[in-house]
Design an enzyme around this catalytic site. Sequence first.
Site, PDB file in Angstrom:
ATOM      1  CG  ASP A  87      -1.962   0.711   1.062  1.00 43.93           C
ATOM      2  OD1 ASP A  87      -2.313   1.771   0.390  1.00 43.93           O
ATOM      3  OD2 ASP A  87      -2.977   0.835   2.294  1.00 43.93           O
TER       4      ASP A  87
ATOM      5  CG  ASP B 186      -9.491   2.177  -0.388  1.00 44.23           C
ATOM      6  OD1 ASP B 186      -9.156   1.071  -0.579  1.00 44.23           O
ATOM      7  OD2 ASP B 186      -9.254   3.050   0.583  1.00 44.23           O
TER       8      ASP B 186
HETATM    9  C1  DGJ Z   1      -5.532   2.030   1.668  1.00 40.87           C
HETATM   10  C2  DGJ Z   1      -6.197   0.933   1.198  1.00 40.87           C
HETATM   11  O1  DGJ Z   1      -6.651   1.232  -0.340  1.00 40.87           O
HETATM   12  C3  DGJ Z   1      -7.293   0.259   1.680  1.00 40.87           C
HETATM   13  O2  DGJ Z   1      -7.757  -0.798   1.118  1.00 40.87           O
HETATM   14  C4  DGJ Z   1      -6.879  -0.566   3.781  1.00 40.87           C
HETATM   15  O3  DGJ Z   1      -5.197  -0.914   2.822  1.00 40.87           O
HETATM   16  C5  DGJ Z   1      -6.360   1.221   4.578  1.00 40.87           C
HETATM   17  N1  DGJ Z   1      -5.060   1.574   3.251  1.00 40.87           N
HETATM   18  C6  DGJ Z   1      -5.415   0.276   4.812  1.00 40.87           C
HETATM   19  O4  DGJ Z   1      -4.766   0.914   5.314  1.00 40.87           O
END
Ligand code: DGJ
Length: 776
Positions: free
Chosen positions: A477, A545
């Site tokens: 991430d 997301d």
């Molecule tokens: C951002 C990501 O897009 C989410 O899927 C998740 O992993 C969060 N970060 C966790 O902090």
Amino acid sequence: MISYKEPFFILETQSLTYAFKVMETKHLEHLYYGNKLSHDDLENLHTKLTAKARGVVDYSETEGKDVPLDLMTLEYSSFGKGDFKLSPLEVKMPDGTFVSDFIYHKHELINGIVPSDKLPTAHDGSDQTKSLIVTLKDTKFDIYLDLIYTIFFDSDVMTRRVVMRNHSKKSISIRKIMSMMFDIYGNHYEMLTLDGGGIKEGQKHITPVSYGTYINSSSTGISSYKHNPGVILLEKGTHEDYGNCYGFNLIYSGNHYTAIDQSSHGILRVMQGINPSFFEWDLKHEQSFETPTVVMTFSSKGLNDLSHHMHHFINHHIIPRQFKDVVRPIVINSWEAFYFDFNEKKLLNLAKKAKHLGIELFVLDDGWFSTRNNDLSGLGDYDVNTKKLKTGIKGLADKIRHMGLKFGLWFEPEMINPNSKLYQKHGEYSVQIEGREPSLGRHQLLLDLCNKEVRKYIIDQMSEIIDEAKLDYIKWDMNRYMTDVYSKHIKNQGMFFHTYVLGLYEILSTLRNKYPNILIETCSSGGNRFDLGMLIFGPQIWTSDNTDPIARLSIQKGMSYFYPLSTLSNHVSLSPHEQTLRKTPLHTRFNVAMFGVLGYELDFKYLSKTELKIIKEHILFYKMHRHELQFGDFYRFNEDDPYHMYYQVSKNDKHFYGDFQILTLPNPNLEMLKLKRLDKDKSYHMKSINQKMTLDKFGHLISHALPIKLNPNKFLFRLLTKLKMLDNAIEDVTLSGTALMHGYKLKQQFMGTYYNNQTRIMGDFGSQIYIIKESS
Ligand code: DGJ
């Protein structure tokens, strides 16, 4: 196939030809990029200037060289010798001027690809991959430009990049160096870009190109969801299945730049490369600078065909070889199930239910380390939080594997929280400028990947966890843009952004080589770094997301212009959706997510037994067809109303068609289902999936469907909802390819007055999947 028939260079893929020639002046003139061409045509493809134009400058007074470069379609231009179109180069030369003049010096034909020192490039994978290096030399100084071309025959794609080599005695300073420049005639083009933001990635925009310069770029430090690096240049009138279009994308994860410049003489110039804003690279004696690679293709058959070239190329030449054609596992991800609030018991419970439903990989997301119980602290630290995970990561991983699931873990390796142990010990690892308060994004700072020690720290820490837990999967991430950029490890701060990206690639390739079989899924607050650079290391990316299926329809469709379904990671989550509060049917959530790599991100305890049963069926269905759903050719449709969207995926003799209804219209039109890519002479069996409905679809109107009156607020209704499901209409026909491509008349939708099991019930956010197979 690449050939040189003096003065012509001819690059050919399966169905395309790209050609340029060495002019009298020794500049390179671009001649052609389009459908396969006879070599006999080459003699007549050059620019024909028969009269002196006004307001131009001739390159030279010498006969044969008295051409105005401004009126030529060039292969790569310099600055200051009469080409006034947008320049791909801005270099401060040894004499302190910005004038350069790169002309043909020599060339070399190579089998396979030309490897890069530090930047990711496509891999060959076929003996029909060939490269050409045309070396240009400045007419005054010992400075060289290698134009590197590679053709990927089977994908109908070619790549381009340049390397600048300074063999002059003095240093030079590069302020702009494009990977590729492409000139064509035309003032009838449009530009397709994917723009957006958090939870609205990949929104397609088509902008008419007129006089001036149109730019698609990022200066955030990453490729970003503001503007994806992919750009399509399309002739006006081009649509999904018709018309001429050129596609460009960059194998790069940092600040990118594409400019489309329409000149007043009808020449349109495209260039792509590193964003020249805030970029300055010193090139000392005997040093060289290499640009990232541009991927380009053409289609005369419209946007779907163009995308298929890109998709084939990514599946065969970009993603790590070991994942080529390998079906991806179905994930359960802990993030939307628990966020930071979990312990071993909760996780094991989730894993157990997931296993029962047929899920294959358990991913523990953010929150497993240090003091990370919210997003205020802990990034940069790698000590496992044993209050949450009493048997550590290893203990948890072993237990999950024992259940028959694979185990994966989330990392955000490029970041540090000021509130972390690492910051206390090594505050100097963070990116900030002395005397300036740094701007925080999600309470975090960037780690300085220009610093070798930081890169080693990340590799060592991650390796330790990977070895300990024997990870099968990593979610990589990255959750903030870059600000306050400065590193004491580089001399010129104009080198920061690119050096950071090189540092990132060094870390990723070290881990990739060390752990070739770990599946890496990259992510950046969703699809904020959805690019070909990241796909070189991890074959799939967390698309967004936003898992609301209705929002996802345009996100996934947008990404599909450049990226194949195998790269799109899609999860089914709960309804109402957390970002839109929209309530959507479970079938639709699956029907959208199945076009790509399927996963789940929810706590199953909020689902009824009926819903769990449906999920089990969905997973079974997906497993049966996932090879096609991940690696098939995806087709978009020219939807003629804003209330519907259609997806099709086809591989060999199997086709899947998704019909998505965004809103119900009263007394809706009668509808046709129109398939693509079938063989007109073959016979096909088409069947819709049986998507039974629960009684609450009708609520107090249940008497439309059953011969009784029931109050939805009463016990009996709730009981019956658990026990009884209503049939939805099924389509089940055998027809010729001709008939199905012409259009099949679907059963009528519910019109407000009547229901039986022949009525198609879609409703708001409803959807239906049809499977079409060749019948013998
Ligand atoms: C951002 C990501 O897009 C989410 O899927 C998740 O992993 C969060 N970060 C966790 O902090």
